[in-house]
Design a protein around this motif. Structure first.
Motif, short mmCIF file in Angstrom:
data_model
loop_
_atom_site.label_atom_id
_atom_site.label_comp_id
_atom_site.label_asym_id
_atom_site.label_seq_id
_atom_site.Cartn_x
_atom_site.Cartn_y
_atom_site.Cartn_z
N ARG A 487 7.70 -1.05 -4.27
CA ARG A 487 7.83 0.20 -5.03
C ARG A 487 8.15 -0.08 -6.49
NH1 ARG A 487 11.27 4.30 -1.02
NH2 ARG A 487 9.77 4.26 0.70
N ALA A 488 9.03 -1.03 -6.72
CA ALA A 488 9.41 -1.35 -8.10
C ALA A 488 8.22 -1.94 -8.86
CB ALA A 488 10.58 -2.33 -8.11
N ALA A 489 7.45 -2.81 -8.18
CA ALA A 489 6.27 -3.39 -8.82
C ALA A 489 5.24 -2.31 -9.10
CB ALA A 489 5.68 -4.48 -7.92
N TYR A 490 5.08 -1.40 -8.17
CA TYR A 490 4.13 -0.30 -8.33
C TYR A 490 4.48 0.55 -9.55
CZ TYR A 490 1.15 3.68 -7.05
OH TYR A 490 0.20 4.67 -7.05
N ASN A 491 5.77 0.78 -9.73
CA ASN A 491 6.23 1.62 -10.84
C ASN A 491 6.53 0.84 -12.11
OD1 ASN A 491 6.24 4.18 -9.39
ND2 ASN A 491 7.96 3.35 -8.23
N GLY A 492 6.33 -0.50 -12.07
CA GLY A 492 6.52 -1.32 -13.25
C GLY A 492 7.97 -1.52 -13.65
N THR A 493 8.89 -1.47 -12.68
CA THR A 493 10.32 -1.61 -13.00
C THR A 493 10.90 -2.96 -12.58
OG1 THR A 493 10.88 -0.51 -10.90
CG2 THR A 493 10.72 0.87 -12.88
N ASN A 494 10.04 -3.90 -12.21
CA ASN A 494 10.50 -5.27 -11.98
C ASN A 494 9.46 -6.25 -12.51
OD1 ASN A 494 8.46 -5.47 -10.04
ND2 ASN A 494 9.84 -5.30 -8.29
N VAL A 495 9.73 -7.53 -12.37
CA VAL A 495 8.85 -8.54 -12.97
C VAL A 495 7.71 -8.96 -12.06
CG1 VAL A 495 10.72 -9.46 -14.39
CG2 VAL A 495 10.33 -10.42 -12.12
N PHE A 496 7.69 -8.46 -10.82
CA PHE A 496 6.66 -8.88 -9.89
C PHE A 496 5.31 -8.26 -10.25
CE2 PHE A 496 10.56 -9.08 -7.18
CZ PHE A 496 10.59 -10.47 -7.08
N LEU A 497 4.25 -9.08 -10.21
CA LEU A 497 2.91 -8.61 -10.53
C LEU A 497 2.30 -7.89 -9.34
CD1 LEU A 497 1.52 -11.77 -12.37
CD2 LEU A 497 2.44 -9.69 -13.40
N ILE A 498 1.50 -6.86 -9.62
CA ILE A 498 0.79 -6.14 -8.57
C ILE A 498 -0.60 -5.78 -9.09
CG2 ILE A 498 1.77 -3.91 -9.29
CD1 ILE A 498 1.67 -3.09 -6.28
N THR A 499 -1.61 -6.05 -8.29
CA THR A 499 -2.99 -5.76 -8.69
C THR A 499 -3.33 -4.31 -8.36
OG1 THR A 499 -3.94 -6.37 -6.55
CG2 THR A 499 -3.62 -8.14 -8.16
N GLU A 500 -4.46 -3.83 -8.91
CA GLU A 500 -4.90 -2.47 -8.62
C GLU A 500 -5.22 -2.32 -7.14
OE1 GLU A 500 -4.91 0.19 -10.60
OE2 GLU A 500 -3.92 -1.12 -12.08
N GLU A 501 -5.78 -3.35 -6.55
CA GLU A 501 -6.09 -3.31 -5.13
C GLU A 501 -4.82 -3.21 -4.29
OE1 GLU A 501 -8.56 -5.91 -1.78
OE2 GLU A 501 -8.44 -6.60 -3.85
N GLU A 502 -3.77 -3.94 -4.73
CA GLU A 502 -2.48 -3.89 -4.02
C GLU A 502 -1.83 -2.53 -4.18
OE1 GLU A 502 -0.68 -7.27 -5.79
OE2 GLU A 502 -1.33 -8.66 -4.23
N LYS A 503 -2.02 -1.90 -5.35
CA LYS A 503 -1.49 -0.55 -5.55
C LYS A 503 -2.12 0.43 -4.56
CE LYS A 503 -0.07 -0.65 -10.41
NZ LYS A 503 -0.28 -0.04 -11.76
N GLU A 504 -3.44 0.28 -4.38
CA GLU A 504 -4.13 1.16 -3.44
C GLU A 504 -3.63 0.95 -2.02
OE1 GLU A 504 -6.31 3.65 -4.01
OE2 GLU A 504 -5.78 3.31 -6.13
N LEU A 505 -3.35 -0.31 -1.68
CA LEU A 505 -2.84 -0.62 -0.35
C LEU A 505 -1.45 -0.01 -0.16
CD1 LEU A 505 -3.01 -1.99 2.37
CD2 LEU A 505 -2.28 -4.14 1.29
N ALA A 506 -0.61 -0.13 -1.21
CA ALA A 506 0.74 0.45 -1.14
C ALA A 506 0.67 1.95 -0.91
CB ALA A 506 1.51 0.14 -2.42
N LYS A 507 -0.29 2.61 -1.56
CA LYS A 507 -0.45 4.05 -1.39
C LYS A 507 -0.90 4.39 0.03
CE LYS A 507 -2.70 6.25 -4.65
NZ LYS A 507 -3.73 6.49 -5.70
N SER A 508 -1.82 3.58 0.57
CA SER A 508 -2.31 3.85 1.92
C SER A 508 -1.23 3.64 2.97
CB SER A 508 -3.53 2.97 2.23
OG SER A 508 -3.15 1.61 2.33
N LEU A 509 -0.28 2.72 2.68
CA LEU A 509 0.84 2.47 3.60
C LEU A 509 1.97 3.46 3.35
CD1 LEU A 509 1.01 -1.45 3.45
CD2 LEU A 509 0.06 -0.04 5.28
N ARG A 510 1.83 4.24 2.26
CA ARG A 510 2.79 5.28 1.88
C ARG A 510 4.16 4.69 1.54
NH1 ARG A 510 2.41 9.57 6.60
NH2 ARG A 510 3.62 10.87 5.15
N ILE A 511 4.14 3.57 0.84
CA ILE A 511 5.41 2.97 0.40
C ILE A 511 5.45 2.82 -1.11
CG2 ILE A 511 5.83 1.70 2.55
CD1 ILE A 511 4.67 -0.78 1.22
N ASN A 512 4.59 3.58 -1.81
CA ASN A 512 4.55 3.47 -3.27
C ASN A 512 5.65 4.28 -3.94
OD1 ASN A 512 2.85 5.62 -2.18
ND2 ASN A 512 2.51 6.19 -4.31
N SER A 513 6.28 5.23 -3.19
CA SER A 513 7.36 6.01 -3.79
C SER A 513 8.30 6.54 -2.71
CB SER A 513 6.77 7.19 -4.58
OG SER A 513 6.01 8.03 -3.72
#
Length: 513
Positions: A487-513
Motif C-alpha cells: 500500500r505504501a509503495a502504491y501510494n508513493g510513501t516508502n522507498v520500495f519500487l512498484i511497477t504499473e503492472e504491480e499496481k494493477e495487481l494490487a488493485k485486483s487483490l484489493r490491497i491498494n488502499s
C-alpha cells in the motif's frame, strides 16, 4: 498504337472509379500495396486524355525510370509521339524549381505517384500550390495514404480514398503470390544483454556465477551462429538470389553484416552486401537501390535495411525477405512483408522470420481465409479461389539452444521475482487470495493487551491451518507487514519500487488502499 490492358482482378474497377471521379470534377486517390501495379492506372488515365497536358510527379528518378520503362514496353517506339505533352518531375525538383518556371506549368491533370510525399515539409507547398494554381484534376497513387506523422494526404489533397486494395485482399484475389514462410528464432546481441542485465541484479554471488556460466555457452553460439547456416541453406533455392534483410538500427545492421559469412558462405561465398539506411545521404541510398535492382550473375545480394524500402520499391527478381528486426507494430510488419510480394514475381518469395513475428503472419492468413469465404458466399468465384489457402507453407525451424536459452531466462525471472520486496509481497498475497482469503478483511496489525502493536501473520487469520496445508506457506508469514508495504509503495510513501503492472495487481487483490 499499343493499348494498355488492365488487370480485371482490380485495376479495371480502380480505374473506373478514378474515371468517374474525374467526370464529376473531383480528384481521385487509389491505394494499393507496393508491387500490385498502381502505375498502369495512371497510364490508362493518360491514354484516354491525350489532348490534355499532364504532369507526373514521382518520389525519385528511379521511380520515373520505372514508369518510362513501362511506357516503352507497352507503346514501343511510338511512346514519344503518343505522349508529347507528358512531363515528369520529382517532388524535390518541383520544390526547387524557379518561380518563373513553376508559373509556366499549366497541367490539366496531375498524377502524384506516392501522393503521401506531397505532404513533406519541403515539398508540400509546391505540390499543393500546383493544384491550387492550375485547378488541375489530381490522380493520387500510394500504398500508404497516412504519413508517419499522422497526416492523411489522400484526404488533404483528394478529399479521401476513391479505391483501396488491401494486402490481404490482393493475396486473396491471387494478384500477388503467397510466400513460403520460415519461422525460426535467433539470438542477437540484445538478447544476451537483456539476460546479462538481469544476472547483474542478483546479489547472491554463488547464484550469479551459476547463471553467468550457463549463459557463457550461448554467447559462443551467438558468434558461430550454430544452426542458422543449415536453415538458410535448406530453404534458399538459388545461390545468386536477392534478399532484403530488415534490421533494427545501425548497430544491429553492423552486427548482422558480421554474421553474413557464417550464415551464407555455405550457399555462396561470393556475395554483395548493400547497406540502405535512413541515415545515409539520399544519393548514396539511390545508388545502393539501383545496384540492388541489377542482377549480378553468380553473386548473392543482401540488402541490409534500416527504415528504408518501405515504399516505391518492388523487384520482380527479389528472392525474399529476412526479418531480423523485432517489431510490436503489425502495420510495420505488413509493410515489411509487402516488400517481398510482387504481382510480377518470377518465383515464389521466401520469408525468413528470425524474430518470432509468426503471430502476425497467422493473423494475416486468417484474414485471407475470411475474405475468400465471404467473396465466394457473395458469388464472386471469378475473383476468389479457395485453393489459395492451400498454397500457404509455414516451416517451423527451431535451433535447440534457443529453447535452452529461453528456459534459463525463465528460471532467472522466477528467481528474480523474490528480489524486490513488493514483488514478493504481491506473490504471497496472490497465493492467499487464490486460497479464498478476503484480504480487505485482514487487519494489517493488532494491539496486544500491554499496548504493543504487532503485524498480522498467517496464524492470526481464520482457517490458518487449512490455508497452510493448501498453500505451503508457514504460520509466521508476515501478511500484514507485506500488505502495508504494498500500500505504501502504491501510494508513493516508502522507498520500495512498484511497477504499473504491480499496481494493477494490487488493485485486483484489493490491497491498494
Amino acid at each position: 498504337m499499343g493499348e494498355l490492358e488492365l488487370d480485371k482482378r482490380w485495376q479495371t474497377e480502380a480505374y473506373e472509379k478514378a474515371k468517374s471521379d474525374f467526370q464529376k470534377g473531383n480528384h481521385s486517390c487509389i491505394v494499393a500495396p507496393t508491387g500490385c501495379g498502381k502505375t498502369p492506372i495512371g497510364l490508362k488515365t493518360i491514354e484516354e486524355n491525350l489532348d490534355k497536358e499532364i504532369i507526373w510527379v514521382a518520389p525519385n528518378p528511379a521511380a520515373i525510370g520505372e514508369t518510362r520503362k513501362l511506357i516503352k514496353q507497352i507503346y514501343g517506339e511510338e511512346a514519344k509521339r503518343i505522349f508529347p505533352r507528358l512531363k515528369f518531375f520529382t517532388y524535390n525538383a518541383l520544390s526547387k524549381m524557379a518561380e518563373v518556371d513553376f508559373n509556366r506549368l499549366t497541367p490539366e491533370i496531375i498524377v502524384y505517384d506516392e501522393i503521401h510525399r506531397a505532404g513533406a515539409l519541403t515539398w508540400g507547398v509546391r505540390a499543393k500550390g500546383l493544384v491550387e494554381k492550375t485547378k488541375a484534376k489530381v490522380l493520387g497513387l500510394t500504398a500508404t495514404p497516412v504519413r508517419t506523422d499522422g497526416r492523411n494526404i489522400a484526404e488533404e489533397i483528394c478529399g479521401g480514398i476513391a479505391y483501396e486494395l488491401k494486402l490481404t485482399e490482393a493475396v486473396a484475389r491471387g494478384i500477388i503470390p503467397v510466400p513460403i514462410y520460415i519461422s525460426t528464432n535467433y539470438l542477437f546481441k540484445e538478447d544476451m544483454e537483456r539476460v546479462e542485465n538481469k544476472i547483474s541484479a542478483i546479489e547472491d554471488e554463488t547464484e550469479r556465477k551459476k547463471y553467468e556460466e550457463q549463459v557463457e555457452k550461448f554467447k559462443r553460439n551467438l558468434h558461430v551462429a550454430e544452426g542458422m547456416q543449415e536453415i538458410f541453406k535448406k530453404h534458399m533455392g538459388e545461390k545468386d538470389g536477392k534478399w532484403i534483410v530488415f534490421c533494427k538500427d545501425i548497430n544491429h545492421m553492423d552486427e548482422v553484416e558480421k554474421l553474413c559469412g557464417d550464415w551464407f558462405d555455405a550457399i555462396n561465398p561470393n556475395k554483395d552486401i548493400i547497406k540502405i539506411s535512413s541515415g545515409n545521404e539520399r544519393e548514396e541510398n539511390a545508388q545502393a537501390i539501383k545496384f540492388l535492382r541489377e542482377r549480378t550473375k553468380e553473386k548473392m545480394k543482401l540488402a541490409l535495411c534500416v527504415n528504408m524500402l518501405n515504399e516505391s520499391f518492388h523487384d520482380e527478381e527479389l528472392s525474399g525477405l529476412i526479418m531480423a528486426r523485432p517489431t510490436k507494430s503489425e502495420i510495420l510488419y505488413r509493410q515489411q512483408l509487402g516488400r517481398g510480394l510482387n504481382r510480377d514475381a518470377k518465383q515464389i518469395p521466401v520469408v525468413f522470420d528470425l524474430v518470432n513475428n509468426i503471430k502476425y503472419f497467422q493473423k494475416f492468413r486468417r484474414e485471407i481465409r475470411e475474405i475468400i469465404q465471404r467473396g465466394i458466399a457473395e458469388g464472386k468465384r471469378d475473383l476468389y479461389n479457395k485453393e489459395i489457402l492451400e498454397q500457404f507453407e509455414i516451416y517451423s525451424e527451431q535451433i535447440n539452444f534457443i529453447s535452452e536459452f529461453e528456459d534459463i531466462e525463465k528460471n532467472l525471472d522466477e528467481y528474480l521475482k523474490g528480489e524486490t520486496t513488493v514483488a514478493k509481497a504481491l506473490r504471497i498475497c496472490g497465493i492467499l487470495y487464490e486460497a479464498g482469503v478476503d484480504l480487505t478483511k485482514v487487519q494489517m496489525s493488532y494491539v496486544l493487551k500491554g499496548g504493543e502493536r504487532r503485524y498480522t501473520t498467517l496464524k492470526d487469520i481464520k482457517g490458518a491451518n487449512e490455508i497452510i496445508a493448501r498453500t505451503g506457506l508457514t504460520e509466521d508469514t508476515p501478511v500484514g507487514e507485506m500488505m502495508k508495504k504494498v500500500r505504501a509503495a502504491y501510494n508513493g510513501t516508502n522507498v520500495f519500487l512498484i511497477t504499473e503492472e504491480e499496481k494493477e495487481l494490487a488493485k485486483s487483490l484489493r490491497i491498494n488502499s
